[in-house]
Design a protein around this motif. Structure first.
Motif, PDB file in Angstrom:
ATOM      1  N   PHE A 149      -2.403  15.226   5.353  1.00  0.00           N
ATOM      2  CA  PHE A 149      -3.433  14.192   5.332  1.00  0.00           C
ATOM      3  C   PHE A 149      -3.141  13.234   4.186  1.00  0.00           C
ATOM      4  O   PHE A 149      -2.397  13.557   3.255  1.00  0.00           O
ATOM      5  N   THR A 150      -3.711  12.045   4.249  1.00  0.00           N
ATOM      6  CA  THR A 150      -3.529  11.051   3.204  1.00  0.00           C
ATOM      7  C   THR A 150      -4.514  11.328   2.079  1.00  0.00           C
ATOM      8  O   THR A 150      -5.726  11.167   2.246  1.00  0.00           O
ATOM      9  N   ARG A 151      -3.994  11.749   0.939  1.00  0.00           N
ATOM     10  CA  ARG A 151      -4.841  12.100  -0.207  1.00  0.00           C
ATOM     11  C   ARG A 151      -5.344  10.859  -0.931  1.00  0.00           C
ATOM     12  O   ARG A 151      -6.472  10.827  -1.462  1.00  0.00           O
ATOM     13  N   ALA A 152      -4.528   9.812  -1.000  1.00  0.00           N
ATOM     14  CA  ALA A 152      -4.928   8.579  -1.671  1.00  0.00           C
ATOM     15  C   ALA A 152      -4.089   7.422  -1.170  1.00  0.00           C
ATOM     16  O   ALA A 152      -2.951   7.606  -0.727  1.00  0.00           O
ATOM     17  N   SER A 153      -4.656   6.236  -1.248  1.00  0.00           N
ATOM     18  CA  SER A 153      -3.929   5.000  -0.961  1.00  0.00           C
ATOM     19  C   SER A 153      -4.058   4.088  -2.169  1.00  0.00           C
ATOM     20  O   SER A 153      -5.172   3.837  -2.651  1.00  0.00           O
ATOM     21  N   ILE A 154      -2.921   3.616  -2.662  1.00  0.00           N
ATOM     22  CA  ILE A 154      -2.870   2.787  -3.861  1.00  0.00           C
ATOM     23  C   ILE A 154      -2.396   1.397  -3.442  1.00  0.00           C
ATOM     24  O   ILE A 154      -1.424   1.266  -2.691  1.00  0.00           O
ATOM     25  N   PHE A 155      -3.066   0.356  -3.958  1.00  0.00           N
ATOM     26  CA  PHE A 155      -2.786  -1.005  -3.527  1.00  0.00           C
ATOM     27  C   PHE A 155      -2.281  -1.854  -4.688  1.00  0.00           C
ATOM     28  O   PHE A 155      -2.773  -1.757  -5.811  1.00  0.00           O
ATOM     29  N   VAL A 156      -1.295  -2.710  -4.377  1.00  0.00           N
ATOM     30  CA  VAL A 156      -0.779  -3.709  -5.300  1.00  0.00           C
ATOM     31  C   VAL A 156      -0.833  -5.048  -4.589  1.00  0.00           C
ATOM     32  O   VAL A 156      -0.403  -5.158  -3.430  1.00  0.00           O
ATOM     33  N   GLU A 157      -1.339  -6.054  -5.271  1.00  0.00           N
ATOM     34  CA  GLU A 157      -1.434  -7.384  -4.674  1.00  0.00           C
ATOM     35  C   GLU A 157      -0.216  -8.214  -5.044  1.00  0.00           C
ATOM     36  O   GLU A 157       0.278  -8.155  -6.175  1.00  0.00           O
ATOM     37  N   GLU A 158       0.254  -8.992  -4.109  1.00  0.00           N
ATOM     38  CA  GLU A 158       1.386  -9.893  -4.349  1.00  0.00           C
ATOM     39  C   GLU A 158       1.028 -10.869  -5.469  1.00  0.00           C
ATOM     40  O   GLU A 158      -0.064 -11.445  -5.498  1.00  0.00           O
ATOM     41  N   GLY A 159       1.951 -11.017  -6.420  1.00  0.00           N
ATOM     42  CA  GLY A 159       1.748 -11.966  -7.507  1.00  0.00           C
ATOM     43  C   GLY A 159       0.917 -11.434  -8.659  1.00  0.00           C
ATOM     44  O   GLY A 159       0.720 -12.145  -9.652  1.00  0.00           O
ATOM     45  N   ARG A 160       0.421 -10.184  -8.556  1.00  0.00           N
ATOM     46  CA  ARG A 160      -0.384  -9.596  -9.630  1.00  0.00           C
ATOM     47  C   ARG A 160       0.225  -8.255 -10.010  1.00  0.00           C
ATOM     48  O   ARG A 160       0.160  -7.292  -9.241  1.00  0.00           O
ATOM     49  N   ALA A 161       0.814  -8.190 -11.196  1.00  0.00           N
ATOM     50  CA  ALA A 161       1.502  -6.965 -11.616  1.00  0.00           C
ATOM     51  C   ALA A 161       0.508  -5.842 -11.854  1.00  0.00           C
ATOM     52  O   ALA A 161      -0.563  -6.050 -12.425  1.00  0.00           O
ATOM     53  N   GLY A 162       0.870  -4.647 -11.393  1.00  0.00           N
ATOM     54  CA  GLY A 162       0.034  -3.481 -11.617  1.00  0.00           C
ATOM     55  C   GLY A 162      -0.836  -3.137 -10.436  1.00  0.00           C
ATOM     56  O   GLY A 162      -0.870  -3.836  -9.410  1.00  0.00           O
ATOM     57  N   ILE A 163      -1.569  -2.040 -10.580  1.00  0.00           N
ATOM     58  CA  ILE A 163      -2.389  -1.496  -9.498  1.00  0.00           C
ATOM     59  C   ILE A 163      -3.671  -2.291  -9.354  1.00  0.00           C
ATOM     60  O   ILE A 163      -4.400  -2.496 -10.330  1.00  0.00           O
ATOM     61  N   ALA A 164      -3.968  -2.715  -8.133  1.00  0.00           N
ATOM     62  CA  ALA A 164      -5.190  -3.464  -7.863  1.00  0.00           C
ATOM     63  C   ALA A 164      -6.340  -2.568  -7.455  1.00  0.00           C
ATOM     64  O   ALA A 164      -7.503  -2.845  -7.766  1.00  0.00           O
TER      65      ALA A 164
ATOM     66  N   ARG B  70       0.855  -1.196   0.000  1.00  0.00           N
ATOM     67  CA  ARG B  70       0.000   0.000   0.000  1.00  0.00           C
ATOM     68  C   ARG B  70       0.883   1.236   0.000  1.00  0.00           C
ATOM     69  O   ARG B  70       1.777   1.367   0.840  1.00  0.00           O
ATOM     70  N   CYS B  71       0.637   2.132  -0.940  1.00  0.00           N
ATOM     71  CA  CYS B  71       1.348   3.410  -0.978  1.00  0.00           C
ATOM     72  C   CYS B  71       0.374   4.517  -0.621  1.00  0.00           C
ATOM     73  O   CYS B  71      -0.610   4.747  -1.337  1.00  0.00           O
ATOM     74  N   ASP B  72       0.641   5.198   0.487  1.00  0.00           N
ATOM     75  CA  ASP B  72      -0.164   6.344   0.922  1.00  0.00           C
ATOM     76  C   ASP B  72       0.486   7.623   0.421  1.00  0.00           C
ATOM     77  O   ASP B  72       1.653   7.896   0.730  1.00  0.00           O
ATOM     78  N   TYR B  73      -0.261   8.399  -0.342  1.00  0.00           N
ATOM     79  CA  TYR B  73       0.216   9.718  -0.756  1.00  0.00           C
ATOM     80  C   TYR B  73      -0.190  10.735   0.300  1.00  0.00           C
ATOM     81  O   TYR B  73      -1.356  11.098   0.414  1.00  0.00           O
ATOM     82  N   VAL B  74       0.789  11.160   1.108  1.00  0.00           N
ATOM     83  CA  VAL B  74       0.551  12.096   2.205  1.00  0.00           C
ATOM     84  C   VAL B  74       0.785  13.509   1.683  1.00  0.00           C
ATOM     85  O   VAL B  74       1.892  13.847   1.236  1.00  0.00           O
ATOM     86  N   VAL B  75      -0.251  14.333   1.734  1.00  0.00           N
ATOM     87  CA  VAL B  75      -0.216  15.677   1.164  1.00  0.00           C
ATOM     88  C   VAL B  75      -0.062  16.716   2.262  1.00  0.00           C
ATOM     89  O   VAL B  75      -0.709  16.623   3.315  1.00  0.00           O
TER      90      VAL B  75
END
Length: 524
Positions: A505-520, A488-493
């Motif tokens: 504050f956290t503007r967005a949280s981006i998730f990547v799943e193990e074993g699955r390339a790219g943004i989930a 999980r990548c939190d973009y803290v603004v």
């Protein structure tokens, strides 16, 4: 790497340097003779740690009772000064486990790089320095887990681009409050120009930096910032320079192409030697990165148990010259002879990725790797300084990652003063092509001023580049939390950096799943 000890409030942490004089001084070795009547404490630039290994870490400080002295000496005498260091299992230094002495020399601007070994893996430690009767602020650090250790989680932050004249280092104040295992700094620690700005934070010296003395004074000015000091004292850092640490948009042995296109490469190498030396003097780097003239070993690899391998790149020293002009998708950027990393670093990177046994393979990268068409409609326009200007080299890297079956390939990047989360495609012109990884482009700490939640370029990028899934153009930093199943990548603004004391504050949280390339998933 969940914390074994509660993190101290940053003011408590920095304040322990003074408390230690009465509470913990007995734990230190016999005092050396005092410095000759220092005007103030020699530890005005505080402390830092970096490049953690399972058994140790490098500890840094620099003696500078007068950090902005015009002769760039920091107010120190032209002689060697012994500096004691010690590492403890508690912030009051009741359980000291390692101590030693380093010599701070005038040749290296009285900087100290103590490479401590014999520590336990995956442990929080506290450290401090002493010279004469002066004791430094206290820093907190953490060793890496043992190779192959099964970890439940790890949290690191990454940041870049802290133009002193553009804003306050608000993001570092907030970063210092996070319970981080590591901080990755991806370049532009200083800016080389003679900028004044509008905030009363004009650069010192007032002119552009060219000489070693210029760079030394500029670093002192930046390192006096209390928020930057707090973030250094709170966690171990892994650092790599980008362009402004030397000069804007430099490439290999060549100066920037726009203002100094015909500069003799020998003149530029002399400038790079000065910049590299000052960079090393002011950051927690191991002796393996000690520069020799205009050369410095930047690319390196760190492992964190079986959870993460971090590959630190050097995207400046070995690249070919920037393309002077490029209309549309010009052929020159697809020239297969052009390189971003150089043959040695490219082979090192692909070999390390192929042999990695870590769950997550992270690249600490200076300039963005994803394709970014800057023009709306059918026309195309690409920046020549990022990997877009080295498209064939990028394709070689992506082909290598794909052919070797590298999984959980994640790139963290700085430089662009904006935030983007994107899928990395084997062929950016074909949305159906394989996704080889994910890139998290992180915004600046202060460069560019306050910024906007969304700007015109961001709108174009999102419309023209379908692999981009999130964009923001405010200031801040990024916090990455890894587990065996998810990243999980939190973009803290930090919306306001043109005034001190801004919120975050956290503007967005981006998730990547193990074993699955790219943004989930994107949660904004």
């Amino acid at each position: 790497m969940a914390s074994l000890n509660p993190i101290l409030d940053r003011r408590q942490l920095l304040g322990l340097g003074g408390t230690a004089a009465t509470v913990g001084a007995v734990a230190l070795a016999t005092p050396q003779p005092s410095l000759a009547a220092p005007i103030r404490s020699p530890f005005t630039l505080s402390v830092a740690s970096g490049d953690p290994l399972p058994d140790g870490v490098v500890l840094w400080t620099r003696l500078a009772p007068e950090p902005l002295a015009l002769d760039a000496s920091g107010g120190m005498p032209a002689r060697r000064v012994p500096v004691q260091w010690e590492v403890a299992e508690d912030p009051r230094f009741r359980r000291v486990v390692r101590r030693g002495v380093e010599l701070a020399t005038p040749e290296w601007n009285h900087s100290v790089h103590a490479e401590v070994s014999g520590l336990r893996p995956d442990r929080v430690y506290w450290y401090r320095f002493r010279t004469g009767n002066d004791i430094s602020p206290v820093g907190r650090t953490r060793t890496a887990p043992a190779l192959g250790t099964s970890l439940a989680s790890m949290t690191f932050a990454f940041a870049s681009c802290q133009a002193y004249y553009d804003g306050y280092f608000t993001a570092f104040d907030h970063m210092a409050q996070d319970d981080l295992d590591l901080v990755l700094h991806l370049g532009d620690y200083i800016y080389e120009g003679g900028n004044v700005g509008k905030l009363g934070r004009a650069h010192l010296p007032a002119h552009e930096t060219f000489t070693l003395e210029d760079y030394r004074i500029r670093y002192s000015q930046y390192k006096l910032d209390p928020a930057l000091q707090a973030a250094h004292a709170a966690a171990a850092w892994v650092v790599a320079p980008d362009d402004h640490d030397v000069e804007n948009n430099w490439a290999g042995d060549h100066s920037q192409p726009d203002t100094e296109p015909d500069q003799d490469p020998a003149v530029f190498r002399a400038r790079r030697a000065a910049a590299y030396r000052a960079y090393y003097e002011n950051l927690p780097l191991r002796k393996t990165s000690m520069p020799s003239g205009p050369e410095m070993q930047v690319f390196r690899r760190l492992t964190f148990g079986g959870l993460a391998q971090v590959n630190v790149l050097d995207t400046r020293r070995w690249r070919d010259r920037l393309i002077a002009s490029c209309i549309g998708d010009c052929r020159e950027r697809w020239d297969t002879s052009r390189t971003m990393l150089g043959a040695e670093q490219e082979a090192w990177l692909l070999g390390g990725l192929a042999s990695s046994t870590a769950t997550w393979n992270v690249l600490a990268n200076q300039v963005f790797m994803m394709e970014a068409d800057h023009t709306a409609g059918d026309d195309e326009r690409y920046g020549m300084d990022p990997w877009d200007g080295y498209a064939a080299a990028r394709q070689r890297l992506f082909d290598g990652v794909h052919e070797r079956g590298v999984e959980n390939f994640v790139v963290v990047t700085g430089d662009a003063h904006r935030s983007v989360a994107a899928d990395l495609k084997l062929d950016f012109t074909d949305a159906a092509s394989a996704t080889v990884g994910t890139e998290f482009l992180g915004t600046s700490i202060s460069s560019g001023g306050d910024g906007l939640d969304q700007d015109s370029l961001g709108n174009v990028w999102l419309a023209e580049n379908p692999h981009m899934r999130f964009h923001n153009s405010q200031r801040g930093y990024q916090r990455v939390h890894l587990t065996r199943d998810e990243l999980r990548c939190d973009y803290v603004v930090t919306p306001v950096v043109t005034r001190p004391g801004g919120s975050a504050f956290t503007r967005a949280s981006i998730f990547v799943e193990e074993g699955r390339a790219g943004i989930a998933d994107v949660r904004a």
